[in-house]
Design a protein around this motif. Structure first.
Motif, PDB file in Angstrom:
ATOM      1  N   TYR A   9      43.508  37.252   8.783  1.00 13.65           N
ATOM      2  CA  TYR A   9      43.001  37.758   9.994  1.00 13.65           C
ATOM      3  C   TYR A   9      41.845  38.431   9.641  1.00 13.65           C
ATOM      4  CZ  TYR A   9      47.680  37.101  12.264  1.00 13.65           C
ATOM      5  OH  TYR A   9      48.397  36.421  13.277  1.00 13.65           O
ATOM      6  N   TYR A  10      40.970  38.809  10.492  1.00 11.01           N
ATOM      7  CA  TYR A  10      39.767  39.491  10.513  1.00 11.01           C
ATOM      8  C   TYR A  10      39.238  40.313  11.586  1.00 11.01           C
ATOM      9  CZ  TYR A  10      37.633  35.525  12.153  1.00 11.01           C
ATOM     10  OH  TYR A  10      37.177  34.393  12.916  1.00 11.01           O
ATOM     11  N   ILE A  11      38.614  41.462  11.521  1.00 15.70           N
ATOM     12  CA  ILE A  11      38.164  41.916  12.552  1.00 15.70           C
ATOM     13  C   ILE A  11      36.623  41.424  12.820  1.00 15.70           C
ATOM     14  CG2 ILE A  11      37.221  44.269  13.550  1.00 15.70           C
ATOM     15  CD1 ILE A  11      40.335  44.088  13.038  1.00 15.70           C
ATOM     16  N   GLU A  65      37.341  42.418  17.800  1.00 13.62           N
ATOM     17  CA  GLU A  65      38.561  41.694  18.272  1.00 13.62           C
ATOM     18  C   GLU A  65      39.147  41.413  16.783  1.00 13.62           C
ATOM     19  OE1 GLU A  65      37.654  38.192  20.979  1.00 13.62           O
ATOM     20  OE2 GLU A  65      35.258  38.717  20.260  1.00 13.62           O
ATOM     21  N   LEU A  66      40.509  41.222  16.768  1.00 15.53           N
ATOM     22  CA  LEU A  66      41.209  40.815  16.053  1.00 15.53           C
ATOM     23  C   LEU A  66      41.437  39.246  15.974  1.00 15.53           C
ATOM     24  CD1 LEU A  66      43.092  41.518  13.423  1.00 15.53           C
ATOM     25  CD2 LEU A  66      45.078  41.549  15.260  1.00 15.53           C
ATOM     26  N   VAL A  67      41.147  38.496  15.104  1.00 14.92           N
ATOM     27  CA  VAL A  67      40.835  37.120  14.919  1.00 14.92           C
ATOM     28  C   VAL A  67      41.692  36.280  13.813  1.00 14.92           C
ATOM     29  CG1 VAL A  67      39.135  35.211  14.773  1.00 14.92           C
ATOM     30  CG2 VAL A  67      38.610  37.297  16.113  1.00 14.92           C
ATOM     31  N   LEU A  79      35.365  41.313   9.128  1.00 17.26           N
ATOM     32  CA  LEU A  79      36.020  42.335   8.174  1.00 17.26           C
ATOM     33  C   LEU A  79      37.178  41.666   7.949  1.00 17.26           C
ATOM     34  CD1 LEU A  79      35.865  44.434   6.175  1.00 17.26           C
ATOM     35  CD2 LEU A  79      36.692  45.863   8.229  1.00 17.26           C
ATOM     36  N   PRO A  80      37.555  40.841   6.830  1.00 20.41           N
ATOM     37  CA  PRO A  80      38.834  40.283   6.649  1.00 20.41           C
ATOM     38  C   PRO A  80      39.794  41.462   6.235  1.00 20.41           C
ATOM     39  CG  PRO A  80      37.434  39.270   5.104  1.00 20.41           C
ATOM     40  CD  PRO A  80      36.331  40.501   5.814  1.00 20.41           C
TER      41      PRO A  80
END
Length: 72
Positions: free
Chosen positions: A51-53, A7-9, A66-67
């Protein structure tokens, strides 16, 4: 094979990037890196905006966060 979700968060889930079966957590982390690079190639404006994964396993446990800022 374990199932992993990507997910992109930002402050909440922005985009569900789907999931896939992978051999292990290391392969999931490598896939997160490739996904982050692809996203930044398409959307460079997301860098330096927190944003991070987020990668979770089939039990919902966090594997890696993962930023996008750390991707060069």
């Amino acid at each position: 094979m374990p199932f992993y979700r990507f997910e992109l968060v930002n402050t909440k889930s922005i985009e569900d990037e789907g999931g896939t079966d992978l051999d292990d957590d290391i392969e999931a982390m490598d896939s997160a890196d490739m996904l982050a690079r692809r996203i930044l190639e398409e959307r460079p404006d997301l860098k330096n905006r927190h944003y991070y994964i987020l990668v979770t396993n089939e039990d919902g446990e966090e594997i890696v966060r993962l930023p996008l800022e750390v991707i060069h």
